[in-house]
Design an enzyme around this catalytic site. Structure first.
Site, short mmCIF file in Angstrom:
data_model
loop_
_atom_site.label_atom_id
_atom_site.label_comp_id
_atom_site.label_asym_id
_atom_site.label_seq_id
_atom_site.Cartn_x
_atom_site.Cartn_y
_atom_site.Cartn_z
N GLY A 11 0.82 -1.21 0.00
CA GLY A 11 0.00 0.00 0.00
C GLY A 11 0.85 1.26 0.00
N TYR A 143 -15.00 3.69 8.67
CA TYR A 143 -13.54 3.74 8.87
C TYR A 143 -13.21 4.33 10.24
CZ TYR A 143 -8.69 5.21 7.79
OH TYR A 143 -7.33 5.43 7.79
N1 LIG Z 1 -2.43 7.01 3.75
C1 LIG Z 1 -3.01 7.83 4.61
O1 LIG Z 1 -3.23 9.01 4.30
C2 LIG Z 1 -3.37 7.34 5.99
C3 LIG Z 1 -3.82 8.28 6.94
C4 LIG Z 1 -4.18 7.85 8.20
C5 LIG Z 1 -4.05 6.51 8.54
N2 LIG Z 1 -3.61 5.61 7.60
C6 LIG Z 1 -3.54 4.21 8.00
O2 LIG Z 1 -2.29 3.65 7.64
C7 LIG Z 1 -2.46 2.27 7.31
C8 LIG Z 1 -1.91 2.00 5.92
O3 LIG Z 1 -2.55 2.88 5.02
P1 LIG Z 1 -2.14 3.03 3.48
O4 LIG Z 1 -2.38 4.43 3.12
O5 LIG Z 1 -0.84 2.39 3.21
O6 LIG Z 1 -3.33 2.18 2.84
P2 LIG Z 1 -3.41 1.48 1.38
O7 LIG Z 1 -4.85 1.29 1.08
O8 LIG Z 1 -2.56 2.20 0.42
O9 LIG Z 1 -2.73 0.08 1.72
C9 LIG Z 1 -3.35 -0.90 2.47
C10 LIG Z 1 -2.96 -2.23 1.86
O10 LIG Z 1 -3.63 -3.26 2.59
C11 LIG Z 1 -4.01 -4.25 1.66
N3 LIG Z 1 -5.15 -5.01 2.20
C12 LIG Z 1 -6.45 -4.70 2.18
N4 LIG Z 1 -7.17 -5.68 2.77
C13 LIG Z 1 -6.29 -6.61 3.16
C14 LIG Z 1 -6.41 -7.86 3.82
N5 LIG Z 1 -7.61 -8.35 4.15
N6 LIG Z 1 -5.29 -8.56 4.10
C15 LIG Z 1 -4.07 -8.09 3.75
N7 LIG Z 1 -3.89 -6.94 3.08
C16 LIG Z 1 -4.98 -6.20 2.81
C17 LIG Z 1 -4.40 -3.50 0.38
O11 LIG Z 1 -4.29 -4.33 -0.74
C18 LIG Z 1 -3.38 -2.37 0.39
O12 LIG Z 1 -2.24 -2.71 -0.40
C19 LIG Z 1 -3.95 1.98 7.45
O13 LIG Z 1 -4.22 1.47 8.73
C20 LIG Z 1 -4.57 3.35 7.31
O14 LIG Z 1 -5.81 3.42 7.96
C21 LIG Z 1 -3.27 6.01 6.34
#
Ligand SMILES: NC(=O)c1ccc[n+]([C@@H]2O[C@H](COP(=O)([O-])OP(=O)(O)OC[C@H]3O[C@@H](n4cnc5c(N)ncnc54)[C@H](O)[C@@H]3O)[C@@H](O)[C@H]2O)c1
Length: 318
Positions: A11, A143
């Site tokens: 991700g 969420y």
């Molecule tokens: N990117 C942001 O702006 C942001 C902001 C606040 C919090 N977060 C948190 O950071 C964490 C990572 O976020 P990100 O931006 O990298 O998200 P993203 O959506 O880019 O990546 C998440 C990854 O998890 C994978 N995934 C989904 N369901 C799955 C499952 N059942 N088993 C295994 N893998 C699975 C997806 O394929 C994806 O590659 C999350 O908890 C998100 O809530 C992100």
């Protein structure tokens, strides 16, 4: 030396964090995992061990943790805000059952756990300006509900079972390497792509909507710093407010215009994502993170814009 498992490693955060951790701890000590392989991530999947793990499958997760003698789980697999409103059922399953599985395995195998929370834990009744560390959390998205419950669950596993859980409330994250995965702050990434490609952008977030944001290098530093932080200093283990900047679409456009003067911004507001954005803080108070583990971001809006346009321009060959 840590032996780390990263879930959701392909991700937006994981694709950069995994490579950074491999540099720091060695390729063999950082196991990447995701629900499936993804084109464009060959370097990550081939530079160390890659495992297919659906976090909702506790047995598979447990097998992988035991097989690689993992002692630290960086749990990033999740369904983000905008996708979560389209598929609330999946958001609950992945975000809650996935985290529960991670915490249970951590309890059994004595692993530390880092998992990010989000500004989505706040809602309409939260003070929107200089949002305190400890305040009202009544989110109105699936969420947000899963993120509040996740913070509480991580606290519970720390107090009840002594699992070393840690986490931050990330704001919108901006990066040039991997596109964001369906959140509300994604506009602040897309705007740079369109500025470089078309010199104009149509924002799905409305004029005057301020949200907290952070450039990815600071987010990666936050994770590594908190993982290494002295536990005796940590009072807020799982839910540190962290922010680096706060802006609305006009302000990011003005920053882009310092480099691309002809850049134009207009609006086609998406009511679903706008309602989510309206319920989130304008700016957060991150004093607790600064005091308890020396959080100190390096990039403000103009520094980020300069780096983002340069790196993204190179990547896009523009
Ligand atoms: N990117 C942001 O702006 C942001 C902001 C606040 C919090 N977060 C948190 O950071 C964490 C990572 O976020 P990100 O931006 O990298 O998200 P993203 O959506 O880019 O990546 C998440 C990854 O998890 C994978 N995934 C989904 N369901 C799955 C499952 N059942 N088993 C295994 N893998 C699975 C997806 O394929 C994806 O590659 C999350 O908890 C998100 O809530 C992100």
């Amino acid at each position: 030396m840590k032996k780390i498992l990263v879930t959701g490693a392909l991700g937006q955060i994981g694709s950069e964090l995994t490579m950074g951790l491999r540099e720091q701890y060695g390729n063999a000590n950082v196991i990447a995992s995701s629900r499936r392989t993804k084109e464009g991530h060959e370097e990550l999947m081939e530079s160390g061990i890659f495992e297919i793990v659906d976090v909702a499958d506790g047995e598979k997760l447990s097998e992988v943790v035991k097989k690689h003698r993992i002692d630290t789980i960086v749990h990033l697999a999740a369904i983000l805000s905008a996708v979560g409103e389209e598929r609330p059922n999946q958001a609950w399953n992945v975000n809650m059952n996935g985290l529960y599985n991670v915490l249970e395995i951590a309890r059994e195998e004595d692993c530390a756990v880092f998992t990010p929370s989000s500004i989505a834990v706040f809602g309409d009744s939260t003070p929107p300006d200089n949002t305190p560390q400890d305040t009202i959390q009544r989110p109105n998205t699936m969420y947000g509900v899963t993120k509040v419950a996740g913070e509480l669950l991580c606290d519970y596993y720390y107090h009840r079972f002594g699992v070393d859980t840690r986490g931050v409330r990330f704001p919108g994250l901006i990066s040039y390497k991997t596109l964001p995965g369906g959140g509300t702050t994604d506009y602040a990434v897309h705007i740079y792509y369109d500025a470089l490609k078309h010199k104009r952008y149509t924002s799905f977030i409305g004029k005057g909507t301020k949200m907290d944001m952070m450039y990815m290098p600071d987010a990666l530093d936050a994770i590594v710093q908190l993982l290494d932080a002295d536990p005796s200093r940590l009072i807020h283990r799982n839910a540190f407010n962290v922010t680096a900047m706060s802006f609305d679409p006009e302000e990011i456009a003005a920053s882009i215009r310092k480099k691309i003067p002809e850049f134009e911004l207009d609006y086609d507001v998406d009511p679903v994502r706008q309602a989510i954005a309206n319920s989130w803080p304008n700016s957060m108070d991150d004093t607790a993170a600064r005091e308890e583990w020396d959080w100190n971001p390096k990039y403000d809006l103009d520094a980020m814009t300069e780096d983002m346009l340069a790196k993204l321009g190179e990547k896009l060959g523009l």
